[in-house]
Design a protein around this motif. Structure first.
Motif, PDB file in Angstrom:
ATOM      1  N   PRO A  46       0.799  -1.225   0.000  1.00  0.00           N
ATOM      2  CA  PRO A  46       0.000   0.000   0.000  1.00  0.00           C
ATOM      3  C   PRO A  46       0.839   1.288   0.000  1.00  0.00           C
ATOM      4  CG  PRO A  46      -0.891  -1.579   1.562  1.00  0.00           C
ATOM      5  CD  PRO A  46       0.444  -2.112   1.125  1.00  0.00           C
ATOM      6  N   SER A  47       2.132   1.199   0.361  1.00  0.00           N
ATOM      7  CA  SER A  47       2.984   2.399   0.357  1.00  0.00           C
ATOM      8  C   SER A  47       3.140   2.980  -1.045  1.00  0.00           C
ATOM      9  CB  SER A  47       4.377   2.086   0.890  1.00  0.00           C
ATOM     10  OG  SER A  47       4.309   1.443   2.123  1.00  0.00           O
ATOM     11  N   PHE A  48       2.862   2.173  -2.084  1.00  0.00           N
ATOM     12  CA  PHE A  48       2.995   2.642  -3.466  1.00  0.00           C
ATOM     13  C   PHE A  48       1.729   3.331  -3.989  1.00  0.00           C
ATOM     14  CE2 PHE A  48       6.572  -0.439  -3.749  1.00  0.00           C
ATOM     15  CZ  PHE A  48       7.508   0.356  -4.406  1.00  0.00           C
ATOM     16  N   SER A 217       2.826   1.070  11.377  1.00  0.00           N
ATOM     17  CA  SER A 217       3.149   0.446  10.082  1.00  0.00           C
ATOM     18  C   SER A 217       3.715   1.430   9.062  1.00  0.00           C
ATOM     19  CB  SER A 217       1.895  -0.206   9.501  1.00  0.00           C
ATOM     20  OG  SER A 217       1.124   0.747   8.800  1.00  0.00           O
ATOM     21  N   ASN A 218       4.124   0.855   7.954  1.00  0.00           N
ATOM     22  CA  ASN A 218       4.455   1.607   6.733  1.00  0.00           C
ATOM     23  C   ASN A 218       3.174   2.193   6.148  1.00  0.00           C
ATOM     24  OD1 ASN A 218       3.776  -1.281   6.178  1.00  0.00           O
ATOM     25  ND2 ASN A 218       3.640  -0.437   4.110  1.00  0.00           N
ATOM     26  N   GLY A 219       3.285   3.000   5.141  1.00  0.00           N
ATOM     27  CA  GLY A 219       2.090   3.551   4.494  1.00  0.00           C
ATOM     28  C   GLY A 219       2.458   4.577   3.439  1.00  0.00           C
ATOM     29  N   PRO A 220       1.475   4.946   2.607  1.00  0.00           N
ATOM     30  CA  PRO A 220       1.759   5.834   1.474  1.00  0.00           C
ATOM     31  C   PRO A 220       1.767   7.329   1.829  1.00  0.00           C
ATOM     32  CG  PRO A 220      -0.542   5.207   1.457  1.00  0.00           C
ATOM     33  CD  PRO A 220       0.073   4.506   2.635  1.00  0.00           C
ATOM     34  N   GLY A 221       2.383   8.105   0.957  1.00  0.00           N
ATOM     35  CA  GLY A 221       2.254   9.557   0.994  1.00  0.00           C
ATOM     36  C   GLY A 221       3.093  10.266   2.043  1.00  0.00           C
ATOM     37  N   ASP A 222       2.726  11.527   2.253  1.00  0.00           N
ATOM     38  CA  ASP A 222       3.438  12.423   3.162  1.00  0.00           C
ATOM     39  C   ASP A 222       3.023  12.126   4.608  1.00  0.00           C
ATOM     40  OD1 ASP A 222       4.386  14.557   4.651  1.00  0.00           O
ATOM     41  OD2 ASP A 222       3.953  16.048   3.099  1.00  0.00           O
ATOM     42  N   ILE A 246       7.916   1.198  11.493  1.00  0.00           N
ATOM     43  CA  ILE A 246       8.616   0.872  10.247  1.00  0.00           C
ATOM     44  C   ILE A 246       8.200   1.861   9.161  1.00  0.00           C
ATOM     45  CG2 ILE A 246       8.760  -0.808   8.345  1.00  0.00           C
ATOM     46  CD1 ILE A 246       8.775  -3.046  10.359  1.00  0.00           C
ATOM     47  N   CYS A 247       9.191   2.456   8.503  1.00  0.00           N
ATOM     48  CA  CYS A 247       9.031   3.331   7.346  1.00  0.00           C
ATOM     49  C   CYS A 247       8.127   4.540   7.649  1.00  0.00           C
ATOM     50  CB  CYS A 247       8.591   2.543   6.122  1.00  0.00           C
ATOM     51  SG  CYS A 247       9.247   3.310   4.625  1.00  0.00           S
ATOM     52  N   LEU A 248       6.872   4.558   7.179  1.00  0.00           N
ATOM     53  CA  LEU A 248       6.007   5.690   7.547  1.00  0.00           C
ATOM     54  C   LEU A 248       5.934   5.766   9.076  1.00  0.00           C
ATOM     55  CD1 LEU A 248       3.761   7.753   6.192  1.00  0.00           C
ATOM     56  CD2 LEU A 248       2.212   6.231   7.374  1.00  0.00           C
ATOM     57  N   GLY A 249       5.896   4.578   9.719  1.00  0.00           N
ATOM     58  CA  GLY A 249       5.838   4.517  11.185  1.00  0.00           C
ATOM     59  C   GLY A 249       7.032   5.215  11.820  1.00  0.00           C
ATOM     60  N   SER A 250       8.201   5.125  11.188  1.00  0.00           N
ATOM     61  CA  SER A 250       9.400   5.785  11.694  1.00  0.00           C
ATOM     62  C   SER A 250       9.262   7.299  11.551  1.00  0.00           C
ATOM     63  CB  SER A 250      10.621   5.291  10.912  1.00  0.00           C
ATOM     64  OG  SER A 250      11.786   5.921  11.369  1.00  0.00           O
ATOM     65  N   GLN A 251       8.719   7.708  10.406  1.00  0.00           N
ATOM     66  CA  GLN A 251       8.518   9.153  10.167  1.00  0.00           C
ATOM     67  C   GLN A 251       7.500   9.714  11.165  1.00  0.00           C
ATOM     68  OE1 GLN A 251       7.282   8.852   6.092  1.00  0.00           O
ATOM     69  NE2 GLN A 251       9.298   8.229   5.373  1.00  0.00           N
ATOM     70  N   LEU A 252       6.462   8.922  11.474  1.00  0.00           N
ATOM     71  CA  LEU A 252       5.439   9.382  12.426  1.00  0.00           C
ATOM     72  C   LEU A 252       6.033   9.512  13.825  1.00  0.00           C
ATOM     73  CD1 LEU A 252       2.330   7.308  11.241  1.00  0.00           C
ATOM     74  CD2 LEU A 252       2.884   9.696  10.737  1.00  0.00           C
ATOM     75  N   GLN A 288      13.922  -1.284   0.821  1.00  0.00           N
ATOM     76  CA  GLN A 288      13.368   0.051   1.096  1.00  0.00           C
ATOM     77  C   GLN A 288      12.383   0.502   0.035  1.00  0.00           C
ATOM     78  OE1 GLN A 288      16.008   3.094   2.431  1.00  0.00           O
ATOM     79  NE2 GLN A 288      17.316   1.665   3.541  1.00  0.00           N
ATOM     80  N   ASN A 289      11.489   1.384   0.444  1.00  0.00           N
ATOM     81  CA  ASN A 289      10.500   1.973  -0.445  1.00  0.00           C
ATOM     82  C   ASN A 289       9.960   3.229   0.205  1.00  0.00           C
ATOM     83  OD1 ASN A 289       8.137   2.696  -1.737  1.00  0.00           O
ATOM     84  ND2 ASN A 289       6.968   1.075  -0.767  1.00  0.00           N
ATOM     85  N   HIS A 290      10.689   4.317   0.067  1.00  0.00           N
ATOM     86  CA  HIS A 290      10.167   5.551   0.663  1.00  0.00           C
ATOM     87  C   HIS A 290      10.665   6.792  -0.066  1.00  0.00           C
ATOM     88  CE1 HIS A 290      13.860   6.636   3.080  1.00  0.00           C
ATOM     89  NE2 HIS A 290      14.125   5.412   2.723  1.00  0.00           N
ATOM     90  N   GLY A 291       9.892   7.870   0.066  1.00  0.00           N
ATOM     91  CA  GLY A 291      10.235   9.130  -0.586  1.00  0.00           C
ATOM     92  C   GLY A 291      10.472  10.255   0.409  1.00  0.00           C
ATOM     93  N   PHE A 292      10.150  10.002   1.689  1.00  0.00           N
ATOM     94  CA  PHE A 292      10.332  11.007   2.733  1.00  0.00           C
ATOM     95  C   PHE A 292      11.326  10.473   3.760  1.00  0.00           C
ATOM     96  CE2 PHE A 292       6.288  11.904   0.830  1.00  0.00           C
ATOM     97  CZ  PHE A 292       6.159  13.292   0.858  1.00  0.00           C
ATOM     98  N   ALA A 293      11.846  11.338   4.603  1.00  0.00           N
ATOM     99  CA  ALA A 293      12.777  10.897   5.653  1.00  0.00           C
ATOM    100  C   ALA A 293      12.704  11.851   6.836  1.00  0.00           C
ATOM    101  CB  ALA A 293      14.203  10.860   5.106  1.00  0.00           C
TER     102      ALA A 293
HETATM  103  N1  LIG Z   1       7.056   2.427   2.793  1.00  0.00           N
HETATM  104  C1  LIG Z   1       6.616   3.470   3.470  1.00  0.00           C
HETATM  105  O1  LIG Z   1       6.086   3.360   4.568  1.00  0.00           O
HETATM  106  C2  LIG Z   1       6.756   4.812   2.804  1.00  0.00           C
HETATM  107  C3  LIG Z   1       6.587   5.972   3.760  1.00  0.00           C
HETATM  108  C4  LIG Z   1       6.262   7.288   3.064  1.00  0.00           C
HETATM  109  N2  LIG Z   1       5.040   7.225   2.359  1.00  0.00           N
HETATM  110  C5  LIG Z   1       7.406   7.677   2.151  1.00  0.00           C
HETATM  111  O2  LIG Z   1       7.274   7.636   0.962  1.00  0.00           O
HETATM  112  O3  LIG Z   1       8.469   8.034   2.612  1.00  0.00           O
END
Ligand SMILES: NC(=O)CC[C@H](N)C(=O)O
Length: 359
Positions: A46-48, A217-222, A246-252, A288-293
């Motif tokens: 779903p992150s895509f 969890s991970n997830g799509p978008g900003d 993980i991923c979006l979860g880390s950003q949150l 990996q699969n992310h566009g934000f950090a």
């Molecule tokens: N895989 C994800 O959780 C991606 C996180 C977020 N949507 C990003 O692109 O950075």
């Protein structure tokens, strides 16, 4: 005979190719992945959501797409119950496929979900362009033109998160999984351990639940679109129960802690991203699969960087200095990709056991 379609980028680039999958138009953010395998997993991650995915591996489709099989009540192979990408761009598409678990061709699978594919594209040239200019908006145009649109301006998490609460497993440790678009392999990783999992929607007030550990969890978008999750997380950060993101979860976690996130130029999407564990000389190869950090310069004093990306030095995870809170920007659950960091699920559960023993 396939039909002609075009890939058009926001900078005016127009590439002609041939259609596979659904003969329809779609717009989104054009991103590239250098992973060599794993399209069944990537397309259902779903992150895509909202993204037109360019695969640099030159031949795609030759091992087909597996059939639907269940593990507990979730998919055994796919990362969710549908295709989430907006479109697919490849160099050579192989309708012919051969693999022990293949049930259909990639093109037929894309058709089922009305997702367009384009092949005959020089995906390596396209990737160089995306690396120079950064990820761009774009569209695959079949018969009817569609406007460009930026999926990162939408709350994509609200679109992919489930409507209700679901329970899995009957292990000793009660883990709340905040589902912002979770990959099913995260659920599988928990169910292989001694866990009872409570999967809740992204905006669910989990602080009212009785649990031993919290997972994001991970997830799509900003990530900044997930205001409700960030608010609930801020309450959880006041307590001492273990938290793993993980991923979006880390950003949150970074945002809830008071830090900031930013959009990377073209993101990290591959199965061979090197990350270094802080304080050691250990490098792990990660999926990996992310566009934000997370912007490390904005991390509050009580937090440390846990992992660093060895390609560009960006933050690959954070850790609280005194409480059992940690996260990774990469995917320790892999699917696809290397499983070298799956031990982090064990580290999290160890923290849960220690927390419970301290009560
Ligand atoms: N895989 C994800 O959780 C991606 C996180 C977020 N949507 C990003 O692109 O950075």
């Amino acid at each position: 005979m396939s039909q002609t379609v075009k890939l058009i980028l926001e900078d005016g680039t127009e590439i002609q190719g041939e259609s596979f999958g659904a003969f329809t138009s779609a717009a989104g953010e054009v991103v590239f992945s250098t992973a060599m395998t794993g399209y069944p997993e990537n397309l259902t991650d779903p992150s895509f959501a909202g993204q037109i995915l360019v695969l640099t591996y030159p031949m795609v489709g030759n091992y087909g797409v597996p059939g639907e099989e269940l593990y507990e009540s979730i998919s055994k192979i796919f990362e969710s119950d549908k295709i989430h990408i907006a479109g697919l761009v490849v160099n050579y598409y192989s309708e012919e496929h051969s693999h022990w678990n293949a049930a259909k061709s990639l093109g037929d699978w894309l058709k089922e979900y009305n997702i367009p594919g384009i092949f005959g594209v020089d995906t390596r040239m396209l990737t160089k362009k995306l690396r120079e200019k950064g990820a761009m908006l774009g569209k695959i145009v079949a018969e009817t033109d569609v406007p460009l649109h930026d999926p990162n301006l939408e709350n994509l998490v609200a679109q992919v998160s489930p409507a209700g609460v679901q329970h899995y497993g009957s292990g000793q440790h009660k883990i709340v999984l905040v589902d912002c678009g979770t990959k099913t392999n995260i659920i599988r990783c928990f169910l292989e351990r001694d866990v009872e999992l409570i999967r809740v929607p992204w905006d669910y007030d989990f602080t009212t639940l009785d649990y031993d550990g919290l997972f994001l969890s991970n997830g799509p978008g900003d990530p900044k679109m997930c205001e409700a999750t960030i608010q609930h997380l801020q309450k959880a950060l006041q307590q001492d129960k273990p938290i793993f993101g993980i991923c979006l979860g880390s950003q949150l976690m970074g945002l809830a802690a008071g830090g900031d996130t930013f959009k990377l130029k073209y993101g990290h999407r591959s199965h061979n991203q090197p990350v270094k564990l802080t304080g050691t000389q250990h490098c792990y190869i990660t999926s990996q699969n992310h566009g934000f950090a997370v912007d490390t310069a904005t991390l509050p004093a009580e937090w440390d960087i846990l992992f660093e990306n060895l390609n560009d030095g960006t933050c690959e995870g954070i850790k609280h200095k005194t409480k059992p809170f940690f996260s990774t920007q990469f995917h320790p659950e892999a699917a696809g990709g290397p499983q070298d960091t799956e031990f982090l699920f064990d580290d999290f559960l160890k923290a849960v056991v220690e927390y419970k023993a301290s009560k």
